[in-house]
Scaffold this motif. Structure first.
Motif, PDB file in Angstrom:
ATOM      1  N   ALA A  53      -2.087  -3.723  -9.547  1.00 34.09           N
ATOM      2  CA  ALA A  53      -0.974  -2.914  -9.049  1.00 34.09           C
ATOM      3  C   ALA A  53      -0.984  -2.943  -7.521  1.00 34.09           C
ATOM      4  N   LEU A  54       0.215  -2.995  -6.931  1.00 36.19           N
ATOM      5  CA  LEU A  54       0.339  -2.958  -5.471  1.00 36.19           C
ATOM      6  C   LEU A  54       0.559  -1.507  -5.069  1.00 36.19           C
ATOM      7  N   ARG A  55      -0.493  -0.901  -4.529  1.00 33.29           N
ATOM      8  CA  ARG A  55      -0.447   0.543  -4.270  1.00 33.29           C
ATOM      9  C   ARG A  55      -0.392   0.866  -2.787  1.00 33.29           C
ATOM     10  N   LEU A  56       0.401   1.885  -2.464  1.00 28.41           N
ATOM     11  CA  LEU A  56       0.396   2.429  -1.111  1.00 28.41           C
ATOM     12  C   LEU A  56      -0.672   3.516  -1.084  1.00 28.41           C
ATOM     13  N   PRO A  57      -1.788   3.297  -0.335  1.00 26.86           N
ATOM     14  CA  PRO A  57      -2.894   4.257  -0.400  1.00 26.86           C
ATOM     15  C   PRO A  57      -2.656   5.521   0.430  1.00 26.86           C
ATOM     16  N   ALA A  58      -1.904   5.392   1.524  1.00 26.20           N
ATOM     17  CA  ALA A  58      -1.671   6.531   2.423  1.00 26.20           C
ATOM     18  C   ALA A  58      -0.450   6.207   3.274  1.00 26.20           C
ATOM     19  N   TRP A  59       0.103   7.216   3.947  1.00 23.60           N
ATOM     20  CA  TRP A  59       1.208   6.945   4.876  1.00 23.60           C
ATOM     21  C   TRP A  59       0.709   6.062   6.019  1.00 23.60           C
ATOM     22  N   LYS A  60       1.638   5.293   6.591  1.00 23.54           N
ATOM     23  CA  LYS A  60       1.354   4.416   7.745  1.00 23.54           C
ATOM     24  C   LYS A  60       0.205   3.455   7.486  1.00 23.54           C
ATOM     25  N   THR A  61       0.189   2.889   6.275  1.00 21.81           N
ATOM     26  CA  THR A  61      -0.784   1.842   5.970  1.00 21.81           C
ATOM     27  C   THR A  61      -0.069   0.723   5.227  1.00 21.81           C
ATOM     28  N   GLU A  62      -0.743  -0.407   5.114  1.00 18.85           N
ATOM     29  CA  GLU A  62      -0.249  -1.517   4.302  1.00 18.85           C
ATOM     30  C   GLU A  62      -0.638  -1.258   2.852  1.00 18.85           C
ATOM     31  N   PRO A  63       0.206  -1.651   1.908  1.00 20.09           N
ATOM     32  CA  PRO A  63      -0.179  -1.508   0.502  1.00 20.09           C
ATOM     33  C   PRO A  63      -1.351  -2.438   0.153  1.00 20.09           C
ATOM     34  N   GLU A  64      -2.042  -2.100  -0.918  1.00 17.79           N
ATOM     35  CA  GLU A  64      -3.200  -2.890  -1.364  1.00 17.79           C
ATOM     36  C   GLU A  64      -3.016  -3.286  -2.815  1.00 17.79           C
ATOM     37  N   LEU A  65      -3.427  -4.532  -3.114  1.00 17.01           N
ATOM     38  CA  LEU A  65      -3.401  -4.990  -4.500  1.00 17.01           C
ATOM     39  C   LEU A  65      -4.744  -4.608  -5.131  1.00 17.01           C
ATOM     40  N   VAL A  66      -4.704  -3.703  -6.093  1.00 20.66           N
ATOM     41  CA  VAL A  66      -5.958  -3.183  -6.668  1.00 20.66           C
ATOM     42  C   VAL A  66      -5.889  -3.207  -8.197  1.00 20.66           C
ATOM     43  N   GLU A  67      -7.037  -3.009  -8.784  1.00 23.81           N
ATOM     44  CA  GLU A  67      -7.150  -2.955 -10.247  1.00 23.81           C
ATOM     45  C   GLU A  67      -7.077  -1.489 -10.671  1.00 23.81           C
ATOM     46  N   VAL A  68      -6.154  -1.157 -11.595  1.00 20.99           N
ATOM     47  CA  VAL A  68      -6.040   0.230 -12.091  1.00 20.99           C
ATOM     48  C   VAL A  68      -5.966   0.200 -13.617  1.00 20.99           C
ATOM     49  N   ASP A  69      -6.099   1.368 -14.242  1.00 23.52           N
ATOM     50  CA  ASP A  69      -5.997   1.447 -15.701  1.00 23.52           C
ATOM     51  C   ASP A  69      -4.560   1.234 -16.157  1.00 23.52           C
TER      52      ASP A  69
ATOM     53  N   SER B 135      13.644  -0.037   1.871  1.00 18.89           N
ATOM     54  CA  SER B 135      13.122   1.335   2.003  1.00 18.89           C
ATOM     55  C   SER B 135      11.605   1.364   1.810  1.00 18.89           C
ATOM     56  N   ASP B 136      11.035   0.362   1.128  1.00 18.19           N
ATOM     57  CA  ASP B 136       9.572   0.295   1.015  1.00 18.19           C
ATOM     58  C   ASP B 136       8.927   0.130   2.400  1.00 18.19           C
ATOM     59  N   LEU B 137       9.614  -0.592   3.291  1.00 16.40           N
ATOM     60  CA  LEU B 137       9.082  -0.745   4.656  1.00 16.40           C
ATOM     61  C   LEU B 137       9.024   0.600   5.365  1.00 16.40           C
ATOM     62  N   HIS B 138      10.054   1.438   5.111  1.00 11.55           N
ATOM     63  CA  HIS B 138      10.023   2.791   5.697  1.00 11.55           C
ATOM     64  C   HIS B 138       8.854   3.584   5.114  1.00 11.55           C
ATOM     65  N   LEU B 139       8.582   3.395   3.809  1.00  5.92           N
ATOM     66  CA  LEU B 139       7.451   4.111   3.193  1.00  5.92           C
ATOM     67  C   LEU B 139       6.134   3.695   3.858  1.00  5.92           C
ATOM     68  N   MET B 140       6.000   2.394   4.177  1.00  4.38           N
ATOM     69  CA  MET B 140       4.747   1.902   4.768  1.00  4.38           C
ATOM     70  C   MET B 140       4.590   2.330   6.220  1.00  4.38           C
ATOM     71  N   HIS B 141       5.702   2.366   6.959  1.00  6.15           N
ATOM     72  CA  HIS B 141       5.571   2.473   8.414  1.00  6.15           C
ATOM     73  C   HIS B 141       6.062   3.773   9.036  1.00  6.15           C
ATOM     74  N   ASP B 142       7.033   4.419   8.407  1.00  4.87           N
ATOM     75  CA  ASP B 142       7.737   5.486   9.134  1.00  4.87           C
ATOM     76  C   ASP B 142       7.387   6.904   8.704  1.00  4.87           C
ATOM     77  N   PHE B 143       7.127   7.095   7.413  1.00  2.02           N
ATOM     78  CA  PHE B 143       6.946   8.474   6.955  1.00  2.02           C
ATOM     79  C   PHE B 143       5.525   8.958   7.223  1.00  2.02           C
ATOM     80  N   GLU B 144       5.398  10.272   7.322  1.00  2.48           N
ATOM     81  CA  GLU B 144       4.065  10.878   7.385  1.00  2.48           C
ATOM     82  C   GLU B 144       4.080  12.137   6.538  1.00  2.48           C
TER      83      GLU B 144
END
Ligand code: ZN
Ligand code: ZN
Length: 348
Positions: A3-19, A40-49
């Motif tokens: 899964a490609l997950r956004l771990p926190a605001w103002k970070t790049e998403p990470e491809l990780v293993e989940v259930d 809008s995903d770019l706004h999620l990665m870069h703009d929101f806090e």
């Protein structure tokens, strides 16, 4: 599963293993065939806090999804495992006056929704994964004959959002009218197709990028213009001085809003779809008489059925470039630097 997950605001998403998700009563797990990558995903990665939205990371990205029914929770009827489906993205409470008529995008009781004012990929886990848990079977729409998940996924946002914006302005788009599309990206190019498929208006498309104007032409635009000083005057000139009956701003920046007002016809519509963060001052002397100015957010479930019908009949077909889940970040980088044509679709 991956899964490609956004771990926190103002970070790049990470491809990780989940259930892998398990469906509860009334829920459905969809095996993802395609998930669209949205600006809008770019706004999620870069703009929101924290505090900017009613929900927070971590969650799996991807709010534009289609695939096949994988597992049904208890009590779900009318769907079959293996059936191709699209996922309606905004997940409201299901019981308020808006949700009752399928307008979950404007749910009025968001605290009773699975996530307030969001959905899969927007606060809850979305479709950039092998499987997505959909919290209510009503959001799972069977695909009509002739439409596969890769083509269907972008229709659920890049199709539905412009469709809703255009549909509400249909009465202002009779033969002889002009529709102005500002910004021919992921949504705008589909907007041009929808205008051509559902109205008799002349379609003028404006963008700063030459490739975007070529895409607009491919999609059926009658006239394209590279935006510059004097674009509004040029639009007035080609409309016999009247201006555009309906302006659809898929950018939403200060400059495009200014262009939209300058190019709008009296009694026209100016609809702001893009999340560009611009603003406009509205007053007696600053906009043409009786121009209606509105924002729109996504679209309704009944409208998605109509968009899927247009897609299945080949009348609306988003231009897509497909990427694997491990290439998703390069898709976002291309989107950011403007080198992506049409919509990026992630095929896990
Ligand atoms: Zn989107
Ligand atoms: Zn509701």
């Amino acid at each position: 599963m991956r899964a490609l997950r956004l771990p926190a605001w103002k970070t790049e998403p990470e491809l990780v293993e989940v259930d892998e998700p398990t469906p509860g009563p009334g829920q459905v797990v969809v095996r993802i065939g395609a998930a669209g990558a949205c600006h809008s995903d770019l706004h999620l990665m870069h703009d929101f806090e924290a505090g900017g939205l009613p929900w927070n990371p971590p969650f799996t990205l991807g709010h534009e999804n289609a695939g096949w029914v994988h597992r049904l929770g208890s009590g779900v009827t009318g769907l079959e495992v293996g059936q191709p489906v699209a996922v309606y993205g905004p997940w409201g409470c299901g019981r308020c006056a808006r949700c009752r008529v399928g307008v979950d995008n404007y749910c009025e009781n968001p605290t009773a929704a699975p996530v307030p004012g969001g959905g899969g990929g927007l606060g809850l886990d979305g479709g950039m994964a092998e499987y997505e848990l959909v919290p209510d079977a009503r959001h799972v729409l069977p695909l009509p004959e002739g439409l596969d998940p890769v083509d269907a996924a972008p229709l659920t946002d890049a199709g539905l959002t412009p469709y809703h914006a255009i549909r509400r302005s249909w009465p202002k788009l009779p033969p002889g009218s002009t529709a102005l599309v500002i910004g021919v990206g992921g949504l705008g190019h589909v907007g041009v197709q929808i205008l051509k498929a559902t109205t008799a208006a002349r379609v003028v498309a404006v963008d700063t990028r030459e490739e975007a104007l070529r895409l607009a032409e491919e999609c059926g635009a009658d006239l394209t213009m590279r935006s510059a000083e004097g674009t509004a005057e040029e639009i007035r000139r080609v409309t016999g001085g009247r201006g555009a009956d309906v302006v659809l701003d898929f950018v939403g920046a200060d400059t495009t809003l200014k262009l939209g007002v300058a190019a709008a016809r009296t009694v026209g519509d100016l609809t702001v779809v893009g999340l560009g963060g611009g603003s406009l001052s509205v007053g007696f002397f600053s906009v043409p008489y009786e121009v209606s100015i509105q924002t729109t957010y996504w679209g309704s479930r009944p409208e998605l059925l109509e968009v899927l019908d247009l897609g299945a009949r080949g009348l609306v077909r988003p231009k897509t470039t497909t990427f694997g889940l491990d290439e998703a970040m390069s898709a976002y980088r291309m989107m950011q630097d403007g080198s992506l044509e049409g919509r990026a679709v992630i095929v896990p």
